[in-house]
Scaffold this active site. Sequence first.
Site, short mmCIF file in Angstrom:
data_model
loop_
_atom_site.label_atom_id
_atom_site.label_comp_id
_atom_site.label_asym_id
_atom_site.label_seq_id
_atom_site.Cartn_x
_atom_site.Cartn_y
_atom_site.Cartn_z
N SER A 154 0.90 -1.22 0.03
CA SER A 154 -0.10 0.05 0.07
C SER A 154 0.95 1.01 0.12
O SER A 154 2.10 1.19 0.38
CB SER A 154 -0.80 -0.18 1.32
OG SER A 154 -1.50 1.26 1.36
N TYR A 177 -2.31 -1.55 10.40
CA TYR A 177 -2.25 -1.64 8.97
C TYR A 177 -0.71 -1.03 8.27
O TYR A 177 -0.38 -1.51 7.49
CB TYR A 177 -3.22 -0.92 8.40
CG TYR A 177 -3.56 -1.01 6.87
CD1 TYR A 177 -4.49 -1.91 6.05
CD2 TYR A 177 -3.14 -0.09 5.86
CE1 TYR A 177 -4.58 -2.33 5.01
CE2 TYR A 177 -3.10 -0.03 4.75
CZ TYR A 177 -4.17 -1.09 3.95
OH TYR A 177 -4.29 -1.14 2.77
P1 NAD Z 1 -11.65 -6.01 -0.26
O1 NAD Z 1 -12.22 -5.91 1.11
O2 NAD Z 1 -12.54 -5.78 -1.59
O3 NAD Z 1 -11.09 -7.57 -0.60
C1 NAD Z 1 -10.49 -8.11 0.64
C2 NAD Z 1 -10.49 -9.82 0.10
O4 NAD Z 1 -9.67 -10.55 1.24
C3 NAD Z 1 -11.56 -10.28 -0.11
O5 NAD Z 1 -11.61 -11.19 -0.92
C4 NAD Z 1 -11.85 -11.12 1.20
O6 NAD Z 1 -12.73 -12.10 1.15
C5 NAD Z 1 -10.51 -11.41 1.50
N1 NAD Z 1 -9.99 -11.82 3.02
C6 NAD Z 1 -10.17 -10.95 4.18
N2 NAD Z 1 -9.72 -11.48 5.28
C7 NAD Z 1 -9.43 -12.94 4.73
C8 NAD Z 1 -9.09 -14.01 5.44
N3 NAD Z 1 -8.86 -14.02 6.79
N4 NAD Z 1 -8.73 -15.24 4.74
C9 NAD Z 1 -8.91 -15.00 3.34
N5 NAD Z 1 -9.36 -14.04 2.73
C10 NAD Z 1 -9.52 -13.05 3.37
O7 NAD Z 1 -10.18 -5.25 -0.15
P2 NAD Z 1 -9.23 -4.45 -1.34
O8 NAD Z 1 -9.46 -2.98 -1.17
O9 NAD Z 1 -9.56 -5.29 -2.68
O10 NAD Z 1 -7.78 -5.06 -0.81
C11 NAD Z 1 -7.03 -5.87 -1.11
C12 NAD Z 1 -5.59 -5.58 -0.61
O11 NAD Z 1 -5.19 -4.39 -1.45
C13 NAD Z 1 -5.54 -5.60 0.91
O12 NAD Z 1 -4.28 -5.83 1.34
C14 NAD Z 1 -5.41 -3.92 0.94
O13 NAD Z 1 -4.69 -3.53 2.13
C15 NAD Z 1 -4.88 -3.51 -0.08
N6 NAD Z 1 -4.93 -2.25 -0.55
C16 NAD Z 1 -6.13 -1.66 -0.61
C17 NAD Z 1 -6.32 -0.27 -1.21
C18 NAD Z 1 -7.65 0.34 -1.46
O14 NAD Z 1 -7.48 1.56 -1.56
N7 NAD Z 1 -8.68 -0.35 -1.42
C19 NAD Z 1 -5.08 0.66 -1.10
C20 NAD Z 1 -4.00 -0.02 -0.97
C21 NAD Z 1 -3.76 -1.40 -0.57
#
Ligand code: NAD
Length: 256
Positions: A138, A151
């Site tokens: 991130s 985080y």
């Molecule tokens: P999201 O909530 O849409 O998706 C998260 C996914 O992780 C889902 O498929 C969920 O079922 C799965 N998950 C959660 N806990 C779990 C567990 N214990 N076991 C297995 N699966 C699990 O979130 P996102 O925004 O797509 O985030 C995905 C990644 O990207 C994360 O690591 C997040 O930190 C990172 N990220 C997101 C953003 C953003 O702005 N959305 C920015 C930077 C980084």
Amino acid sequence: MLNGKTALVTGSTSGIGLGIALELAKQGANIILNGFGDHAGPKAEVEALGVKVGYSGADMSKPAEIATMIDYANAEFGGVDILVNNAGIQYVAPIEEFPIEKWDSIIAINLSAAFHATRLVIPGMRAKNWGRVISIASAHGLVGSAQKVAYVAAKHGIVGMTKVVALETATTGITVNAICPGWVLTPLVQKQIDDRSAKEGIPVAQATKELLQEKEPSLQFTTPEQLGGLAVFFCSPAADNVRGVAWANDGGWTAQ
Ligand code: NAD
């Protein structure tokens, strides 16, 4: 380009993970999905691209379930060629109010899960002398923000782990890199927007604008498709010697 390869994307029933799975599948990679909630819909979406698709419901906070998922990948897909460490959760509170169990689960899912999945796939990658480990860190892997102690600690950890494993595999055909997205409009961020809207008593559209203005000079969300495109680049021969980077895709967030 990725025909015959298998990509395991953790947390790919939603958001960024699903976007990356789709872009890798467009390049011909077979896909193993993982995550909670509905998986039949995402599975059908990826299968429509004509690749083999599997699913593991492993809870990424549980090392034994991660091991079972890798055993499944080895038995059904002949191993994992591309590992995308993506599963992640968020929790927002000042440190003195941060629930201990939230700290533990964020460290387990956002950091330790990537350690376990990576350590379990590296031997198979070494045997083939080809592999890609791509971890979704991130902007918070590079800089901090108030109220996100677990985080930010986990994401900085991912960037550090990426460098170490890249060094340990530097003379092989395995590359290890991290992607550092800024804001991406997924359920994880929508919740933060909704919380801001409720807390400040402002419309969701205004809360969205404020969220972007606060951090992201481009005033635009990064999309899951763009992140998938970057993952495809890391898998390409052009990236054979890209090792240990933490690549920002953040609209200028960390350029400030
Ligand atoms: P999201 O909530 O849409 O998706 C998260 C996914 O992780 C889902 O498929 C969920 O079922 C799965 N998950 C959660 N806990 C779990 C567990 N214990 N076991 C297995 N699966 C699990 O979130 P996102 O925004 O797509 O985030 C995905 C990644 O990207 C994360 O690591 C997040 O930190 C990172 N990220 C997101 C953003 C953003 O702005 N959305 C920015 C930077 C980084």
